[in-house]
Enzyme design. Sequence first.
Site, mmCIF file in Angstrom:
data_model
loop_
_atom_site.group_PDB
_atom_site.id
_atom_site.type_symbol
_atom_site.label_atom_id
_atom_site.label_comp_id
_atom_site.label_asym_id
_atom_site.label_seq_id
_atom_site.Cartn_x
_atom_site.Cartn_y
_atom_site.Cartn_z
ATOM 1 C CG MET A 59 28.945 -39.453 87.745
ATOM 2 S SD MET A 59 29.208 -41.184 88.217
ATOM 3 C CE MET A 59 28.511 -41.191 89.858
ATOM 4 C CG ASP A 95 22.920 -31.129 81.120
ATOM 5 O OD1 ASP A 95 23.486 -30.022 81.062
ATOM 6 O OD2 ASP A 95 23.511 -32.183 81.410
ATOM 7 C CB VAL A 147 25.696 -29.847 88.475
ATOM 8 C CG1 VAL A 147 24.216 -29.967 88.156
ATOM 9 C CG2 VAL A 147 25.890 -29.310 89.893
ATOM 10 C CD GLU A 188 32.070 -33.269 92.746
ATOM 11 O OE1 GLU A 188 32.812 -33.559 93.689
ATOM 12 O OE2 GLU A 188 30.831 -33.228 92.868
ATOM 13 C CE LYS A 234 28.979 -30.804 93.373
ATOM 14 N NZ LYS A 234 28.080 -31.746 92.684
ATOM 15 C CB SER A 275 33.121 -38.096 94.370
ATOM 16 O OG SER A 275 33.879 -37.105 93.703
ATOM 17 C CG HIS A 306 30.009 -40.942 96.476
ATOM 18 N ND1 HIS A 306 31.137 -41.447 97.094
ATOM 19 C CD2 HIS A 306 30.363 -40.720 95.178
ATOM 20 C CE1 HIS A 306 32.122 -41.527 96.204
ATOM 21 N NE2 HIS A 306 31.670 -41.090 95.049
ATOM 22 C CG ASN A 320 36.381 -40.869 96.750
ATOM 23 O OD1 ASN A 320 36.661 -41.868 96.085
ATOM 24 N ND2 ASN A 320 35.508 -39.976 96.340
#
Length: 732
Positions: free
Chosen positions: A337, A356, A413, A415, A420, A442, A463, A513
């Site tokens: 992503m 990263d 990063v 989920e 987070k 998401s 998102h 979703n």
Amino acid sequence: MADFKYSVDADGVAFITWDAEGKSMNVMTREAFELVDGLVDKALGDDAVKGIVITSGKKDFAGGMDLNTLAVIREEAGDNPAQGLFDFVMGGHRILRKLELAGMDPKTKKGGKPVACAINGTCAGIGTEIALACHHRVMTDNPKAKIGLPEILLGIFPGGGGTIRYSRMVGAMAAAPVLLEGKMMDPAKAKGASLIDAVSDDPVAAAKEWVLNAKDADLVKPWDAKGYKMPGGAPYHPAGFMTFVGASAMVNGKTQGAYPAPKALLSAIYEGALVDFDTALRIEARWFTNVLMNPSSSAMIRSLFINKQALEKGAVRPKDVPDQSVRKIGVLGAGMMGAGIALVSAQAGMEVVLIDRDQAAADKGKAYTEAYLDKGIKRGKVTAEKKEAMLGQITATPDLQKLQGCDLIIEAVFEDPGVKADMTKRVEAIIPEDCIFASNTSTLPITGLAEASVRPEQFIGIHFFSPVEKMFLVEIIKGKKTGDRAVAKALDYVRQIRKTPIVVNDARFFYCNRCIIPYVNEGARMITEGVSPVLIDNAARQLGFPVGPIQLTDETSIDLGAKIARATKAAMGDAYPESPADDLIFWMEDLGRLGRKTNAGFFDYDDKGKRVGYWKGLQEKYPLADEQPDLIEVQERLMFAQVLEAVRALEEGVLEDIREGDVGAVLAWGFAPWSGGPLSWLDIIGTPYAAERCDQLAEKYGPRFACPPLLREMADKGQSFYGRFNPEAKAA
């Protein structure tokens, strides 16, 4: 406002220049059609004029018909909208036929004035149909310029003579990719497909030169010449018969019969090939009117053209916030992503810092852009210089200090709320105070994630859908404390990367979703009931969904579904609705059948990862029922599982604008595009029927199909969603 300008040069060539005032591109209105009709008469009636060149005052030759014009004509026609639309279309045919015959003698086909079209940019829809009516078409030698007839993608088909002219020009078989797939072609491919006749650095000069040297024979279209035969054979010819049989099979194979426009287009070509050209145009006009009167086409035009454009132009953007265009963006997480977000941001010209945990991981994320650009070079769409420049815009690093000077951060990063939160705190200590911080989560509620921020008014959800570079939609989520500047920043960023945004309020699973998960779960439930997975997936495809719920689960991975189910259950506690779908997913997870990524899921796969059939082991645990349900009932279960969540999202204020509910559904997960979206579909079937069907499904299958109070109220009042919630009507 004058949309066309007229002039005659010293050599006697009349120039009709299409230049819609006050618009960024040319679109055809009823008034513009009337104006061009008068200018054609003027040129043909002037003895000093030797020929005509039609061109554009903008870099885009044409954007097509102003589809709002069709809606106005329907309204003005009163009790007989079909007649009003048919008359308008036939008026267009008359004008273009006049241009095509250009004053020539009806019998000898001599004495006409040559008409050339100079296409100096992208040309689509009615612009291409005008070009096809001309005797000669010259296009700019610019590979970025495109020409085509993409109407089929909006739920209609070329109804300005393009269907009949092009199919008679090249034959039904050769016309299929252009008409039935809506492909836009660069000049070289367009010349090979006979959409244009020549390519030139100066199309206006080349068109004029052709006009001054044209002979009578150059003006006669094949279908106006004696002895014309359709390339590839007419329907009654053995070769032509096989062509039309094959075309019919191809259309039904691709559309599953869900879309009215492709069938109407093929019918217009077939029936038109049996008669003379002018009668064929009348047949095309009848089929075009038939499609325009179909509620599916109206819904597709509204959602995929009018509403989509409105959202892209800032229909829901906070009005009093100045431009928030992004200059430097930080992307946290260089996985698939994050790498995709970095790619589209660099494509838009932004400076990108890709973060990263270590240099190797960051470099791997940047390599995603390099691989993408290498593919573009092989296809001739990217130059080595462009590749070098874009890669130079991306700084891949584990050093958070490089984020200084960023005006937007997008966190992508793992989920996990803890991970987070930690990243939010570390990054906010470095970035400027006015920098907007966004999470690409998401499923995790934005309001909860914003608790880790010292500036929650500048915290928002952005998102993306995977793969980022291919998916058209971006879902923007407002937390309870998110401010207008953060919303404007997110919207301006999405505009920069040329995607379509929707803005929703915070809730578990947000909007997209929230609707997709019930679709997948309903398919899984049916398996546990003994319904054939083949029936389930095919029922969905025949509704127009790109993939059925069982295949979708394999594509997105079964363990992801299990992870979402466990997280939701932990968050909701006793309020979590137990489902046999969860039992199925957990069982598959325990078996290690996680979907395509493990070459084993609801499908079996070969060594190359190709699906070879549904896994027969399913029936050992969930035997097929002796009597399978009716196709329509399977389809309605799949549809209502989604649309009721859309209604609840509107009812609860998660959706603030119904346009976003429809556009978001079609672009995010391919919700039956022919319907225009879930709320448009409810308008098509009618709220009274929808409420009645909810009651029947709820009684048979459970409370998940219970009719939402909003839908019940609207059914009792006989209201439609676009009648009650139409934002344009509110604005008026």
